[in-house]
Design an enzyme around this catalytic site. Structure first.
Site, mmCIF file in Angstrom:
data_model
loop_
_atom_site.group_PDB
_atom_site.id
_atom_site.type_symbol
_atom_site.label_atom_id
_atom_site.label_comp_id
_atom_site.label_asym_id
_atom_site.label_seq_id
_atom_site.Cartn_x
_atom_site.Cartn_y
_atom_site.Cartn_z
ATOM 1 N N ASP A 133 38.965 -2.585 32.159
ATOM 2 C CA ASP A 133 38.089 -2.743 30.998
ATOM 3 C C ASP A 133 37.110 -1.581 30.995
ATOM 4 O O ASP A 133 36.170 -1.547 31.791
ATOM 5 C CB ASP A 133 37.344 -4.075 31.057
ATOM 6 C CG ASP A 133 36.612 -4.386 29.762
ATOM 7 O OD1 ASP A 133 36.083 -3.439 29.134
ATOM 8 O OD2 ASP A 133 36.546 -5.569 29.372
ATOM 9 N N CYS A 178 12.798 5.262 8.486
ATOM 10 C CA CYS A 178 12.720 6.028 7.234
ATOM 11 C C CYS A 178 13.358 5.332 6.042
ATOM 12 O O CYS A 178 13.258 5.812 4.914
ATOM 13 C CB CYS A 178 13.340 7.409 7.427
ATOM 14 S SG CYS A 178 15.142 7.365 7.630
ATOM 15 N N CYS A 197 34.063 -2.473 21.647
ATOM 16 C CA CYS A 197 35.201 -2.650 22.548
ATOM 17 C C CYS A 197 36.522 -2.148 21.962
ATOM 18 O O CYS A 197 37.352 -1.590 22.684
ATOM 19 C CB CYS A 197 35.339 -4.098 22.991
ATOM 20 S SG CYS A 197 35.576 -5.292 21.657
ATOM 21 N N CYS A 200 20.286 6.989 13.018
ATOM 22 C CA CYS A 200 19.989 7.429 11.661
ATOM 23 C C CYS A 200 20.379 8.896 11.483
ATOM 24 O O CYS A 200 19.987 9.759 12.280
ATOM 25 C CB CYS A 200 18.494 7.244 11.354
ATOM 26 S SG CYS A 200 18.022 7.812 9.698
ATOM 27 N N CYS A 220 16.626 10.828 10.207
ATOM 28 C CA CYS A 220 15.510 11.077 11.134
ATOM 29 C C CYS A 220 15.922 10.943 12.604
ATOM 30 O O CYS A 220 15.093 11.118 13.494
ATOM 31 C CB CYS A 220 14.340 10.146 10.837
ATOM 32 S SG CYS A 220 14.648 8.404 11.247
ATOM 33 N N HIS A 278 38.131 -9.750 22.020
ATOM 34 C CA HIS A 278 37.879 -8.637 22.934
ATOM 35 C C HIS A 278 39.199 -7.887 23.111
ATOM 36 O O HIS A 278 40.264 -8.384 22.724
ATOM 37 C CB HIS A 278 37.343 -9.132 24.280
ATOM 38 C CG HIS A 278 36.821 -8.035 25.159
ATOM 39 N ND1 HIS A 278 36.010 -7.027 24.679
ATOM 40 C CD2 HIS A 278 36.997 -7.770 26.488
ATOM 41 C CE1 HIS A 278 35.700 -6.209 25.668
ATOM 42 N NE2 HIS A 278 36.285 -6.629 26.772
ATOM 43 N N CYS A 333 17.909 2.303 8.482
ATOM 44 C CA CYS A 333 16.918 2.775 9.447
ATOM 45 C C CYS A 333 15.579 2.100 9.178
ATOM 46 O O CYS A 333 15.072 2.126 8.043
ATOM 47 C CB CYS A 333 16.782 4.286 9.357
ATOM 48 S SG CYS A 333 15.557 4.973 10.505
#
Length: 333
Positions: free
Chosen positions: A134, A67, A90, A31, A34, A117, A64
């Site tokens: 990877d 908040c 990825c 967030c 906050c 992927h 969030c």
């Protein structure tokens, strides 16, 4: 004992640093208001002109739970921008890591897996072959991890480099003819070969525009030889015994997300290992073996790299130049 070269030891340390220090995984963005991590993706939004400039064709919107504020998560594809943001999933991981590999002198290419992927392959001068890396999993030379560990039903794995394109699917399966080939239904195999060949020629032509006629002829000959060697390797297929790290499910990302994607593990044991190694990567699974030809372990390489870089910096080189010098020396061994 292993015949691992110093060059590959360097790569293992590089991918460990990248995973554990440099880049971070984002399930949902923190967030902005906050700074809570208790956020959830709730939808998408149109990219701003600035986001589009950095190739963010997709923007996720999160909210969030603490908040109530909303925040944007642009999925950047510009690797230079990713050097700044240093986070993502990825796609972002492979984009930025491939750039780093190239900046260090490795020939590198993106491998796109049509079952969603993406990872990197680097050409090893010492092994004279392309090697799977990877960065999300801190995995090096473990190509069967997706099929055997994650339980993915692979179809097409295409490698894209600056000067060539190649179908590398056979590297990532032990059962191409019996199991994988029947799943390749997007087009006829002959049509795929023609398409890949056309893309390959286009990439090569584009990469040669700055060279002289003699250099072009030499480069073409070199690329044709390397392509022939790789074709022979791929046709033989994977005949090596499975490595421990190839029998582990996916370790990167939220566990529920991995389970939903069907990548948490092909077996109960693979899932258990994946959960134990969540966010740690496969370098926590792999057993370090001494190098038969160099006389040091992979852990020794990290200390050697640091000491060598420190000495070169003390001699006046910048950190980047020192790292490039260490890699250049490593690739000669």
């Amino acid at each position: 004992t292993s015949s691992e070269s110093y060059e590959l030891s360097f790569m293992k340390q590089l991918v460990r640093w990248y995973k554990h220090v440099f880049f971070s995984w984002t399930n949902a963005p923190r967030c902005d208001h906050c700074h809570s991590t208790n956020t959830k993706i709730i939808g998408g939004a149109k990219p701003t002109p600035e986001e589009e400039y950095f190739l963010a064709h997709q923007v996720e919107v999160a909210q969030c739970s603490s908040c109530g504020q909303q925040m944007r998560f642009p999925r950047y594809n510009d690797p230079a921008k990713l050097l700044e943001t240093r986070t993502g999933r990825c796609g972002e991981w492979a984009n930025c890591f491939t750039l780093i590999c190239r900046s260090l002198g490795y020939e590198a290419r993106h491998v796109h897996d049509w079952t969603d992927h993406v990872w990197t392959e680097i050409f090893s001068d010492s092994a004279q072959r392309w090697i799977h890396v990877d960065s999300c999993e801190a995995a090096v030379d473990s190509p069967l991890m997706y099929e055997t560990g994650w339980g993915k039903k692979l179809t097409y794995c295409i490698g894209f480099a600056r000067d060539h394109v190649v179908d590398v699917t056979r590297r990532y399966t032990k059962e191409f003819e019996k199991e994988l080939l029947p799943r390749r239904t997007a087009c006829k195999e002959e049509e795929l070969k023609h398409a890949v060949s056309a893309l390959d020629e286009f990439a090569l032509e584009r990469s040669l525009v700055q060279y002289t006629a003699q250099q072009i002829a030499e480069r073409r000959k070199h690329m044709e030889h390397r392509a022939s060697e790789e074709k022979a390797q791929l046709e033989v297929g994977s005949i090596k015994a499975l490595k421990p790290e190839e029998e582990v499910g996916r370790t990167s990302g939220d566990a529920a997300w991995r389970e939903q994607r069907g990548e948490l593990g092909a077996t109960k044991a693979a899932k258990q290992k994946a959960l134990e190694c969540s966010e740690k990567g496969l370098d926590s699974v792999a057993k370090t073996e001494p190098s038969g030809d160099a006389g040091y372990t992979s852990e020794d390489a990290q200390a050697m790299i640091r000491a060598r870089v420190a000495k070169l910096m003390a001699d006046g080189l910048t950190a980047n130049d020192a790292l490039l010098k260490v890699l250049a020396d490593a690739k000669k061994k």
